[in-house]
Design a protein around this motif. Sequence first.
Motif, short mmCIF file in Angstrom:
data_model
loop_
_atom_site.label_atom_id
_atom_site.label_comp_id
_atom_site.label_asym_id
_atom_site.label_seq_id
_atom_site.Cartn_x
_atom_site.Cartn_y
_atom_site.Cartn_z
N THR A 144 0.81 -1.21 0.00
CA THR A 144 0.00 0.00 0.00
C THR A 144 0.84 1.26 0.00
O THR A 144 0.56 2.22 -0.73
CB THR A 144 -0.93 0.01 1.22
OG1 THR A 144 -1.57 -1.26 1.35
CG2 THR A 144 -1.97 1.10 1.11
N ARG A 174 0.39 2.99 -3.75
CA ARG A 174 0.32 4.45 -3.76
C ARG A 174 0.76 5.01 -5.11
O ARG A 174 0.08 5.87 -5.69
CB ARG A 174 1.19 5.03 -2.64
CG ARG A 174 1.11 6.55 -2.55
CD ARG A 174 2.03 7.12 -1.50
NE ARG A 174 1.84 8.56 -1.41
CZ ARG A 174 1.04 9.17 -0.56
NH1 ARG A 174 0.35 8.47 0.31
NH2 ARG A 174 0.92 10.48 -0.57
N SER A 219 -1.85 4.28 -7.78
CA SER A 219 -3.06 5.10 -7.58
C SER A 219 -2.84 6.52 -8.07
O SER A 219 -3.73 7.12 -8.70
CB SER A 219 -3.45 5.10 -6.10
OG SER A 219 -3.77 3.80 -5.66
N VAL A 228 -9.85 2.21 -4.62
CA VAL A 228 -8.94 1.30 -3.92
C VAL A 228 -9.70 0.59 -2.81
O VAL A 228 -9.99 1.18 -1.77
CB VAL A 228 -7.73 2.05 -3.32
CG1 VAL A 228 -6.76 1.06 -2.68
CG2 VAL A 228 -7.01 2.88 -4.38
N GLU A 265 -9.93 -1.29 0.33
CA GLU A 265 -8.96 -1.40 1.42
C GLU A 265 -8.56 -2.83 1.69
O GLU A 265 -7.39 -3.12 1.98
CB GLU A 265 -9.53 -0.76 2.70
CG GLU A 265 -8.62 -0.81 3.91
CD GLU A 265 -8.73 -2.11 4.71
OE1 GLU A 265 -7.73 -2.49 5.36
OE2 GLU A 265 -9.80 -2.75 4.67
N LEU A 293 -3.65 5.00 2.74
CA LEU A 293 -5.02 5.01 2.24
C LEU A 293 -5.75 6.27 2.67
O LEU A 293 -6.51 6.85 1.88
CB LEU A 293 -5.77 3.77 2.73
CG LEU A 293 -5.36 2.45 2.08
CD1 LEU A 293 -6.12 1.29 2.71
CD2 LEU A 293 -5.59 2.47 0.58
N ARG A 294 -5.51 6.71 3.89
CA ARG A 294 -6.12 7.96 4.35
C ARG A 294 -5.71 9.12 3.46
O ARG A 294 -6.54 9.91 3.02
CB ARG A 294 -5.70 8.23 5.79
CG ARG A 294 -6.23 9.54 6.39
CD ARG A 294 -5.40 9.93 7.60
NE ARG A 294 -4.02 10.19 7.22
CZ ARG A 294 -2.97 9.95 8.01
NH1 ARG A 294 -3.14 9.40 9.20
NH2 ARG A 294 -1.75 10.24 7.58
N GLY A 345 -7.10 8.86 -0.04
CA GLY A 345 -8.52 9.14 -0.02
C GLY A 345 -8.84 10.61 0.14
O GLY A 345 -9.92 11.07 -0.24
N VAL A 365 -11.51 5.31 -1.34
CA VAL A 365 -11.15 4.11 -0.60
C VAL A 365 -12.44 3.35 -0.30
O VAL A 365 -13.35 3.89 0.33
CB VAL A 365 -10.38 4.45 0.69
CG1 VAL A 365 -10.05 3.18 1.46
CG2 VAL A 365 -9.11 5.21 0.36
N SER A 366 -12.51 2.12 -0.76
CA SER A 366 -13.74 1.34 -0.68
C SER A 366 -13.44 0.01 0.00
O SER A 366 -12.52 -0.10 0.81
CB SER A 366 -14.29 1.14 -2.09
OG SER A 366 -15.56 0.54 -2.08
N ASP A 367 -14.24 -1.02 -0.29
CA ASP A 367 -13.98 -2.36 0.21
C ASP A 367 -14.50 -3.37 -0.80
O ASP A 367 -15.20 -3.01 -1.76
CB ASP A 367 -14.60 -2.59 1.60
CG ASP A 367 -16.09 -2.32 1.63
OD1 ASP A 367 -16.81 -2.74 0.70
OD2 ASP A 367 -16.57 -1.68 2.59
#
Length: 211
Positions: free
Chosen positions: A145, A150, A153, A165, A167, A182-183, A186, A192-194
């Motif tokens: 990540t 990174r 992305s 992305v 998580e 990710l923070r 985002g 940032v999803s799942d």
Amino acid sequence: MSDDYANRSYGEIPVGFGKKPGIVVVDFQLGFTDPQYPLGGAPLVMRALENTERLLKVARRYNVPVAVCNTAYLNEREMPYWKITAVRETFRHDHPSAALDPRIHDPAYDLTVCKKGPSIFFNTGVSDYFTKERVDTVIVTGCNTSGCIRATSIDSFSYRYRTIVPEDCVGDIEEQPHKDNLRDLGRRYVDVSDLATVLAQLEDWHRQNAD
């Protein structure tokens, strides 16, 4: 998200899911997924591998474009100036750890590339492939990540793709860098999803585009 960032409007506007998705799978090679190797078997990476495998089964069934990469070099002379001993010693074309993990790789379906830098888009032709496939939304999976996810992305954002992305489909060596990166992504560049949300989006996209 801290109040200082929120007060300055960071993260206010969602990216959203566009007209056609594509998936990139970054560096799920045995060097990261097989614990016998120096960088292999980190728990977050293995969780991401399992979830990406689930995502790809649905994506391939729905004919979603998939691009998969490993990182490997002919020798140390070809490499950038990596600061990681394990990368310098094992990320070689002739080393078994360079092979893609078969759980996420379908060579008959996937665009398969070998990257030389952190991003799957850097000098690989993946963006050309997605242009031909009319992809406007890139779902980023893989590891790590804080490094290649990174970089991928940010390149995806720079190519003007909507970038998602999930998580639980990306992983890192430690949890804190995973969360921190990710923070920050985002706040600026991606949603940032799942896995569950992305699967639902693929199902909806498939229903809308079914013949």
